[in-house]
Design a protein around this motif. Structure first.
Motif, PDB file in Angstrom:
ATOM      1  N   ILE A 556       0.840  -1.201   0.000  1.00  0.00           N
ATOM      2  CA  ILE A 556       0.000   0.000   0.000  1.00  0.00           C
ATOM      3  C   ILE A 556       0.876   1.252   0.000  1.00  0.00           C
ATOM      4  CG2 ILE A 556      -1.605   1.356   1.407  1.00  0.00           C
ATOM      5  CD1 ILE A 556      -2.855  -1.317   2.297  1.00  0.00           C
ATOM      6  N   CYS A 557       1.910   1.246   0.833  1.00  0.00           N
ATOM      7  CA  CYS A 557       2.802   2.409   0.907  1.00  0.00           C
ATOM      8  C   CYS A 557       3.514   2.653  -0.425  1.00  0.00           C
ATOM      9  CB  CYS A 557       3.832   2.201   2.027  1.00  0.00           C
ATOM     10  SG  CYS A 557       3.108   2.262   3.688  1.00  0.00           S
ATOM     11  N   VAL A 558       3.836   1.571  -1.136  1.00  0.00           N
ATOM     12  CA  VAL A 558       4.500   1.719  -2.431  1.00  0.00           C
ATOM     13  C   VAL A 558       3.526   2.211  -3.487  1.00  0.00           C
ATOM     14  CG1 VAL A 558       5.649   0.455  -4.290  1.00  0.00           C
ATOM     15  CG2 VAL A 558       6.268   0.001  -1.907  1.00  0.00           C
ATOM     16  N   GLY A 559       2.292   1.736  -3.438  1.00  0.00           N
ATOM     17  CA  GLY A 559       1.331   2.060  -4.486  1.00  0.00           C
ATOM     18  C   GLY A 559       0.537   3.324  -4.274  1.00  0.00           C
ATOM     19  N   LEU A 560       0.510   3.859  -3.050  1.00  0.00           N
ATOM     20  CA  LEU A 560      -0.315   5.034  -2.785  1.00  0.00           C
ATOM     21  C   LEU A 560       0.102   6.261  -3.590  1.00  0.00           C
ATOM     22  CD1 LEU A 560      -2.670   6.191  -1.196  1.00  0.00           C
ATOM     23  CD2 LEU A 560      -1.081   6.745   0.662  1.00  0.00           C
ATOM     24  N   PRO A 561       1.409   6.593  -3.724  1.00  0.00           N
ATOM     25  CA  PRO A 561       1.770   7.783  -4.510  1.00  0.00           C
ATOM     26  C   PRO A 561       1.248   7.742  -5.942  1.00  0.00           C
ATOM     27  CG  PRO A 561       3.646   7.040  -3.218  1.00  0.00           C
ATOM     28  CD  PRO A 561       2.597   5.990  -3.090  1.00  0.00           C
ATOM     29  N   VAL A 562       1.152   6.571  -6.514  1.00  0.00           N
ATOM     30  CA  VAL A 562       0.620   6.460  -7.873  1.00  0.00           C
ATOM     31  C   VAL A 562      -0.900   6.586  -7.855  1.00  0.00           C
ATOM     32  CG1 VAL A 562       0.454   4.977  -9.909  1.00  0.00           C
ATOM     33  CG2 VAL A 562       2.547   4.995  -8.540  1.00  0.00           C
ATOM     34  N   ALA A 563      -1.546   6.054  -6.808  1.00  0.00           N
ATOM     35  CA  ALA A 563      -3.011   6.036  -6.748  1.00  0.00           C
ATOM     36  C   ALA A 563      -3.607   7.425  -6.581  1.00  0.00           C
ATOM     37  CB  ALA A 563      -3.470   5.139  -5.599  1.00  0.00           C
ATOM     38  N   VAL A 564      -2.843   8.403  -6.064  1.00  0.00           N
ATOM     39  CA  VAL A 564      -3.404   9.729  -5.813  1.00  0.00           C
ATOM     40  C   VAL A 564      -3.296  10.651  -7.024  1.00  0.00           C
ATOM     41  CG1 VAL A 564      -2.907   9.587  -3.349  1.00  0.00           C
ATOM     42  CG2 VAL A 564      -1.221  10.608  -4.884  1.00  0.00           C
ATOM     43  N   THR A 565      -2.791  10.151  -8.119  1.00  0.00           N
ATOM     44  CA  THR A 565      -2.555  10.992  -9.298  1.00  0.00           C
ATOM     45  C   THR A 565      -3.807  11.088 -10.160  1.00  0.00           C
ATOM     46  OG1 THR A 565      -0.233  10.308  -9.336  1.00  0.00           O
ATOM     47  CG2 THR A 565      -1.129  11.296 -11.345  1.00  0.00           C
ATOM     48  N   GLY A 566      -4.117  12.329 -10.598  1.00  0.00           N
ATOM     49  CA  GLY A 566      -5.172  12.552 -11.583  1.00  0.00           C
ATOM     50  C   GLY A 566      -6.549  12.132 -11.132  1.00  0.00           C
ATOM     51  N   LEU A 567      -6.952  12.490  -9.910  1.00  0.00           N
ATOM     52  CA  LEU A 567      -8.257  12.080  -9.384  1.00  0.00           C
ATOM     53  C   LEU A 567      -9.286  13.178  -9.585  1.00  0.00           C
ATOM     54  CD1 LEU A 567      -7.157  10.491  -5.972  1.00  0.00           C
ATOM     55  CD2 LEU A 567      -7.537   9.339  -8.158  1.00  0.00           C
ATOM     56  N   ASP A 568     -10.515  12.776  -9.948  1.00  0.00           N
ATOM     57  CA  ASP A 568     -11.611  13.737  -9.951  1.00  0.00           C
ATOM     58  C   ASP A 568     -12.235  13.769  -8.559  1.00  0.00           C
ATOM     59  OD1 ASP A 568     -13.114  11.429  -9.725  1.00  0.00           O
ATOM     60  OD2 ASP A 568     -13.883  11.487 -11.779  1.00  0.00           O
ATOM     61  N   ASP A 569     -13.313  14.530  -8.400  1.00  0.00           N
ATOM     62  CA  ASP A 569     -13.896  14.708  -7.067  1.00  0.00           C
ATOM     63  C   ASP A 569     -14.376  13.388  -6.463  1.00  0.00           C
ATOM     64  OD1 ASP A 569     -13.382  17.371  -7.349  1.00  0.00           O
ATOM     65  OD2 ASP A 569     -15.441  17.936  -7.883  1.00  0.00           O
ATOM     66  N   ASP A 570     -15.100  12.578  -7.253  1.00  0.00           N
ATOM     67  CA  ASP A 570     -15.639  11.318  -6.731  1.00  0.00           C
ATOM     68  C   ASP A 570     -14.528  10.341  -6.393  1.00  0.00           C
ATOM     69  OD1 ASP A 570     -18.200  12.282  -7.015  1.00  0.00           O
ATOM     70  OD2 ASP A 570     -18.517  11.382  -8.992  1.00  0.00           O
ATOM     71  N   ALA A 571     -13.524  10.240  -7.263  1.00  0.00           N
ATOM     72  CA  ALA A 571     -12.421   9.321  -7.008  1.00  0.00           C
ATOM     73  C   ALA A 571     -11.628   9.750  -5.779  1.00  0.00           C
ATOM     74  CB  ALA A 571     -11.513   9.238  -8.233  1.00  0.00           C
ATOM     75  N   ALA A 572     -11.454  11.064  -5.609  1.00  0.00           N
ATOM     76  CA  ALA A 572     -10.727  11.560  -4.435  1.00  0.00           C
ATOM     77  C   ALA A 572     -11.477  11.227  -3.151  1.00  0.00           C
ATOM     78  CB  ALA A 572     -10.513  13.071  -4.557  1.00  0.00           C
ATOM     79  N   ALA A 573     -12.801  11.409  -3.171  1.00  0.00           N
ATOM     80  CA  ALA A 573     -13.596  11.099  -1.983  1.00  0.00           C
ATOM     81  C   ALA A 573     -13.537   9.613  -1.665  1.00  0.00           C
ATOM     82  CB  ALA A 573     -15.047  11.543  -2.199  1.00  0.00           C
ATOM     83  N   GLY A 574     -13.574   8.757  -2.709  1.00  0.00           N
ATOM     84  CA  GLY A 574     -13.488   7.321  -2.483  1.00  0.00           C
ATOM     85  C   GLY A 574     -12.149   6.907  -1.914  1.00  0.00           C
ATOM     86  N   LEU A 575     -11.063   7.448  -2.460  1.00  0.00           N
ATOM     87  CA  LEU A 575      -9.734   7.109  -1.958  1.00  0.00           C
ATOM     88  C   LEU A 575      -9.551   7.597  -0.524  1.00  0.00           C
ATOM     89  CD1 LEU A 575      -6.951   5.886  -2.587  1.00  0.00           C
ATOM     90  CD2 LEU A 575      -6.238   8.145  -3.384  1.00  0.00           C
TER      91      LEU A 575
END
Length: 753
Positions: A556-575
């Motif tokens: 999770i720690c390795v993959g989180l920096p990639v997962a936060v890239t280019g999020l819209d409002d709904d995706a940001a709220a879900g993450l």
């Protein structure tokens, strides 16, 4: 008026067949049937119902109604049917009479083997009821016999007419009912299903006559009386109707039923939307209105409401007066309810609802004996209910379990095991205490639970064995998601199923190693961390979990920096929900690493700090990470970060999202940190009208989630800050400031006037 014997196929001096037409759940009909059987003294009794249940009749005196006959197909329990009986059911009273008098009692309706075979797509069926004899059929609109007779008598309510002429009488005119039904059915042709049912009834009747019974009583729905009286059609015709019917293997047993289920069962409303009232009418033939309202007063007193004897007397008078004004022989449920509402409840709808729930419907749950046929899984649960002193009840019952006590721990294990089997007898709620050693359950037994146990019977003979096998089967299914596998590990520990845990852990480890979606790992981690904790809380071994948890957290720690890239409002709220869940889970892990190894919490916070410094974050994510790091003591520049996020160079909507993320979970930080409150206040007051309109929905959502005391405290802080500013302005020497004001106005191109 007593029922007149109806001649059967024999001539004068031959066998006599008395057909008693009833409403399947009617207290007046039940009382009248019992009296008529005692007068007729038949040597055989035929009852509408599945003939496969004939061997179960002898168990009836030992059962406590309401109960139901359950028919199901082995291997496909979803294809099932129920035939419920209450104490006020005429068929039940006929069974009790027959078993007490030593008279053979047989069911005469279409066998369950045929009716279950006719069900399509495995849909659950129900037992045949009188209301199925009314309404629409394929291609033909069948008359509602009760409605037709009520209309002929000048009633606009069929239920009220039936109660007046049958249920509220001291007897039931069976011969009059037979004549009325014959008139309603004149010229009527039954559809295919009904024709088969009535053909089988006649076939059973012929068989009883052939065996030499001289006095036969048939108890059936009033609609069927004309089909069973008078000269019967040739046997060959009925045999032709029954030829070629589909058939399956059906097994039958008795199961407990509830009055609440009797009232709500789909399509089963024939006069039993008020089973508690009907039970009362059957058990209290003398002065039922007075007894009912006195009991209603006792119910209200138990809830702390002041209800006196004078209230009861006045409500009885009002009920009788209403019945007289409406031309009714006895006050019915409508009259006693109106009287209770006006006098006992003083117009309070909540008090009326209490009477409705406790008395009109009722909380009665039937009981079956140990001699009733059961699958081993049912019998094991019954034994454990006795051992753990957990009696099934029809209404909600809340229990608090202290997992440090052996009895409560065993109760918790049983309820969690049943949950794995789909038997939701208990619903786990929020524990009142702060410790992890308490559980709060709400228990409510429903008749369908017996069907669920039968459905899972192939998994094992005990609840523990069946639950363990169910866990193994779920783990072996490729369609089970990673988060669901993590929850399954948790369930195995909660249910104390060590025999299933290795296979479930192996499946989880294999799935986690192949899953590259960091959100899947984040969704699964909290359940895994909770499961890891149970080794300490419940004394359950959770070996192997620590390695899996650390591996998942590292990925999770390795993959989180990639997962936060280019999020819209709904995706940001879900993450963000996943981030909060993982952060709360990490707090439960050890705060110190082994040797020189960084602790799980330290590794997680380092990851969040690195992500929070990026410039491409969604405002919601950046604000939330800033707050998490501030609360963890990892930041000393939160004010500067907020100032940058709210600078004029930032889009107002992004700034509002930053505030929403930062303040998620509570606003006490603004109360205790004047600088942060000043930054938010200054940014907000500096917005233009259009900008304010754009961000106000986000801010309303943010501040609306705060507790009322928090919002009040923030308001007081803002007000006091405004008062201080005004007091400061009163100290200004306006004469000395005039020159400076003139200079500023000149710079702005304003008139110094």
């Amino acid at each position: 008026m007593s029922a007149l014997p109806v001649p059967g196929v024999a001539g004068a001096g031959g066998p006599i067949v008395s057909v008693l037409g009833v409403r399947h759940h009617g207290p007046g009909s039940a009382r009248a049937v019992r009296q008529e059987l005692e007068r007729l003294r038949p040597d055989a009794i035929l009852i509408e119902g599945p003939p496969e249940a004939d061997p179960l009749v002898t168990l009836a005196p030992e059962l406590e109604p309401p109960v139901a006959l359950l028919a199901h197909v082995p291997g496909a329990p979803a294809r099932a049917a129920f035939w419920p009986f209450a104490a006020f059911s005429p068929e039940w009273q006929a069974i009790l009479y027959g078993t007490a008098a030593g008279v053979p009692v047989r069911f005469c309706d279409l066998p369950a083997a045929h009716s279950l075979a006719e069900s399509e797509d495995g849909d659950e069926k129900r037992g045949e009821t009188e209301d199925e004899d009314q309404g629409e059929t394929s291609g033909l609109l069948r008359a509602d016999p009760i409605g037709s007779l009520a209309a002929a008598a000048g009633y606009d309510d069929p239920e009220r007419w039936w109660e007046d002429v049958v249920e509220h009488r001291g007897d039931t005119p069976f011969e009059v009912i037979a004549e009325a039904m014959a008139a309603v059915r004149e010229g009527y042709e039954p559809d295919e299903r009904e024709a088969r049912r009535e053909a089988y009834m006649r076939k059973t009747l012929r068989a009883a006559l052939k065996e030499g019974y001289g006095r036969i009583a048939v108890i059936c729905g009033a609609w069927h009386v004309p089909a069973l009286t008078g000269p019967l059609p040739p046997a060959a015709r009925d045999n032709a109707i029954l030829r070629g019917l589909p058939k399956v293997k059906a097994e039958l047993t008795w199961v407990p039923w509830t009055y609440g289920r009797l009232a709500s069962w789909s399509g089963y409303g024939a006069g039993i939307t008020s089973p508690g009232w009907y039970h009362h009418l059957f058990g209290a033939p003398d002065r039922p209105v007075e007894r009912w309202l006195a009991e209603a007063a006792a119910v209200l007193r138990d809830e702390g409401l002041a209800v006196s004897s004078a209230h009861v007397i006045e409500s009885v008078r009002l009920a009788h007066t209403l019945a007289a004004l409406r031309g009714r022989p006895l006050a019915g449920l409508g009259e006693v309810t109106e009287a209770a509402r006006a006098v006992l409840c003083e117009g309070d709808d909540l008090a009326v609802e209490l009477i409705q729930r406790r008395m009109v419907v009722g909380d009665r749950l039937g009981q079956v004996t140990d001699g009733t046929p059961m699958v081993p899984l049912q019998r094991d649960l019954r034994d454990q209910q006795r051992r753990l002193r957990l009696r099934p009840e029809a209404l909600d019952r809340e229990i608090d379990l202290d997992l440090r006590k052996p009895l409560d721990l065993d109760r918790s294990h049983l309820l969690h095991r049943l949950g794995l089997l789909g038997v939701d007898w208990g619903a786990l709620g929020e524990s009142r205490g702060k410790g992890t050693f308490r559980e709060t359950w709400t228990l409510r037994w429903r008749p369908e639970h017996d069907l669920a146990l039968i459905e899972q019977a192939a998994l094992g003979t005990t609840v523990a064995g069946a639950a363990a096998q169910r866990a193994r089967d779920l783990a072996a299914t490729d369609r089970t998601a990673l988060a669901d596998l993590a929850s399954l590990v948790e369930q195995c520990l909660l249910a104390d199923l060590p025999q299933a845990l290795p296979e479930v852990l192996a499946a989880l480890s294999a799935r986690a190693a192949l899953d590259t979606d960091v959100t899947h790992l984040m969704a699964a981690l909290p359940a895994m961390v909770r499961a890891h904790r149970y080794g300490d809380v419940r004394g359950t071994s959770a070996e192997g979990l620590a390695v899996i948890v650390r591996s998942m957290l590292e990925r999770i720690c390795v993959g989180l920096p990639v997962a936060v890239t280019g999020l819209d409002d709904d995706a940001a709220a879900g993450l963000l929900k996943h981030v909060d869940a993982v952060h709360a889970a990490v707090a439960l892990l050890d705060t110190h690493g082994a040797g020189d190894e960084v602790s799980p919490r330290g590794r997680w916070l380092v990851t969040l700090r690195g992500v929070s410094d990026r410039q491409d974050l969604h405002g919601l994510i950046e604000g939330r990470l800033t707050r998490i790091l501030l609360d963890a003591g990892e930041l000393d520049d939160a004010g500067d970060r907020m100032a940058r996020a709210m600078s004029r160079g930032q889009v107002p909507v992004r700034a509002a999202a930053w505030v929403e993320g930062f303040l998620a979970g509570g606003g006490l930080l603004l109360v205790h940190d004047p600088r942060l409150l000043s930054l938010v206040d200054g940014w907000l007051t500096g917005l233009s009208g259009d900008q304010f309109t754009d961000v106000v929905p986000l801010l309303r959502r943010t501040f609306g989630g705060f507790a009322a005391p928090e919002r009040r405290a923030i308001g007081e802080r803002v007000r006091s800050a405004g008062s201080g500013a005004r007091e400061g302005r009163q100290d200004v020497d306006e004469r000395r400031a005039a020159a400076a004001v003139a200079t500023v106005l000149a710079i702005l191109g304003k008139d110094d006037g």
